[in-house]
Design an enzyme around this catalytic site. Structure first.
Site, short mmCIF file in Angstrom:
data_model
loop_
_atom_site.label_atom_id
_atom_site.label_comp_id
_atom_site.label_asym_id
_atom_site.label_seq_id
_atom_site.Cartn_x
_atom_site.Cartn_y
_atom_site.Cartn_z
CG HIS A 145 -25.15 -64.22 22.98
ND1 HIS A 145 -25.50 -64.50 24.29
CD2 HIS A 145 -25.94 -65.02 22.21
CE1 HIS A 145 -26.43 -65.44 24.31
NE2 HIS A 145 -26.74 -65.77 23.07
CD GLU B 61 -26.00 -67.79 20.21
OE1 GLU B 61 -27.13 -67.33 19.96
OE2 GLU B 61 -25.68 -68.26 21.32
CG HIS C 196 -30.29 -65.49 19.61
ND1 HIS C 196 -29.53 -65.32 20.74
CD2 HIS C 196 -31.13 -64.41 19.56
CE1 HIS C 196 -29.88 -64.19 21.34
NE2 HIS C 196 -30.86 -63.62 20.65
CD GLU D 248 -32.27 -69.77 19.41
OE1 GLU D 248 -31.17 -69.88 18.83
OE2 GLU D 248 -32.36 -69.45 20.61
#
Length: 350
Positions: free
Chosen positions: A79, A94, A148, A210
């Site tokens: 992102h 995030e 992430h 993650e």
């Protein structure tokens, strides 16, 4: 048929080594129909050729260590900029967690003699998925690590997991997942297949991490804790080194700041003590943990920390953005005091 059995048995050995169940439409000692046998023979031969080629390349990467050739690892902070990623219950984004972790990982490898670690982005910018893939493929990298934080509709969803797309990336995912889960202490969701562009379209072994669920209030709090981030970054770094078969250079990886240390105590309900630095008579403090503890919004724009959207003078120390104590307290309406008896002690009240 004898050669076919050898290929199939080698396939089974390789897949079990990856922690995967071998494909078994027929049993080795059965005699399938001629058409099925031809189809299976073609599939297995293609699979074996591709897999052996990829594994041979992987062993070549590991030989770089003996040849004094640096291994190129690309870190990818998911992102960025206009794409905040998932947003936690308290508004934490995030994209900021991802970038902080990527910078910490980069700092750990800064002086590693055998690993050249670089990032797809080191500031708060937006890169499309195809741009991230292009950067990794054209430089090129030997490994690709995308960072992430997870999210789910249910705030009770929890745990750490690592995704891979190609079977040759499964061992890398397994090693990093083991190290990362130990560091987080979260539920072990395992190393799993995922169809994400950055691990599907890159040409090298690639995984997507993650670390935890930003949508889970408890995990969100930990994801933005400085000590937690340091612990996880160190675990991922060690996982990468273990996979590549190179030592983790602990003495050279952590670079002590060449400045006198200062003890910074933040007095809030969840107050804590942090390490600051005296640089030419000015007190510099870690922006994110203290800023967020004081209720500020901390970001990064063009290598500068932003406090509630306003860029301030920044020092990057071991991958962490430090700002002057006066800038941070002024912008967040806090009070700051220096201990006259012990000038290395700083007290911040909100």
């Amino acid at each position: 048929m004898a050669n076919q059995i050898v290929i199939m048995r080698n396939q089974e050995i390789i897949m079990r080594g990856m922690g995967l169940e071998p494909w078994s439409a027929t049993i080795l000692n059965e005699k399938p129909q001629a058409t099925a046998m031809l189809s299976r023979r073609y599939y297995l031969s293609s699979w074996a050729i591709t897999t052996y080629a990829q594994l041979a390349n992987k062993y070549t990467i590991r030989r770089y260590y003996k040849m004094a050739k640096k291994i190129k690892v690309k870190g990818d902070a998911g992102h960025g900029a206009t794409d905040p990623g998932a947003i936690g219950p308290t508004g934490k984004r995030e994209k900021e967690f991802n970038l902080t972790m990527a910078l910490k990982l980069e700092a750990l490898f800064k002086n590693h003699p055998m690993i050249d670690f670089s990032l797809t982005r080191s500031t708060d910018v937006f890169l499309e998925l195809r741009q991230r893939v292009k950067i990794a493929n054209e430089q090129p990298a030997d490994l690709f690590i995308s960072i992430h934080a997870n999210s789910a509709t249910a705030t009770t969803a929890n745990g750490t997991e690592t995704f891979y797309n190609r079977t040759t990336s499964a061992p890398l995912a397994g090693v990093i997942q083991r190290h990362m889960q130990d560091a987080t202490g979260f539920k072990d969701r395992g190393a799993r297949y995922g169809n994400f562009a950055v691990i599907r379209d890159t040409k090298m072994d690639a995984v997507l991490l993650e670390v935890g669920f930003i949508s889970n209030p408890e995990e969100e709090q930990k994801l933005f804790d400085n000590d937690f981030q340091d612990r996880v970054a160190l675990a991922v770094a060690k996982g990468i080194c273990e996979y590549l078969g190179v030592p983790f250079e602990t003495e050279k990886s952590a670079v002590p700041a060449p400045y006198p240390e200062m003890t910074v105590t933040v007095h809030t309900d969840a107050g804590s003590t942090y390490t600051g630095y005296n640089i030419k008579g000015i007190t510099w403090i870690p922006s994110r943990p203290i800023g967020e503890l004081l209720g500020g919004r901390i970001g990064y724009v063009k290598s500068k920390v932003t406090i509630n959207g306003e860029p301030v003078e920044t020092q990057n120390i071991n991958g962490v953005g430090y700002v002057t104590a006066r800038d941070l307290t002024k912008l967040l309406g806090a009070r700051i005091f220096w201990d006259k008896a012990e000038p290395s002690k700083v007290e911040i009240y909100h």
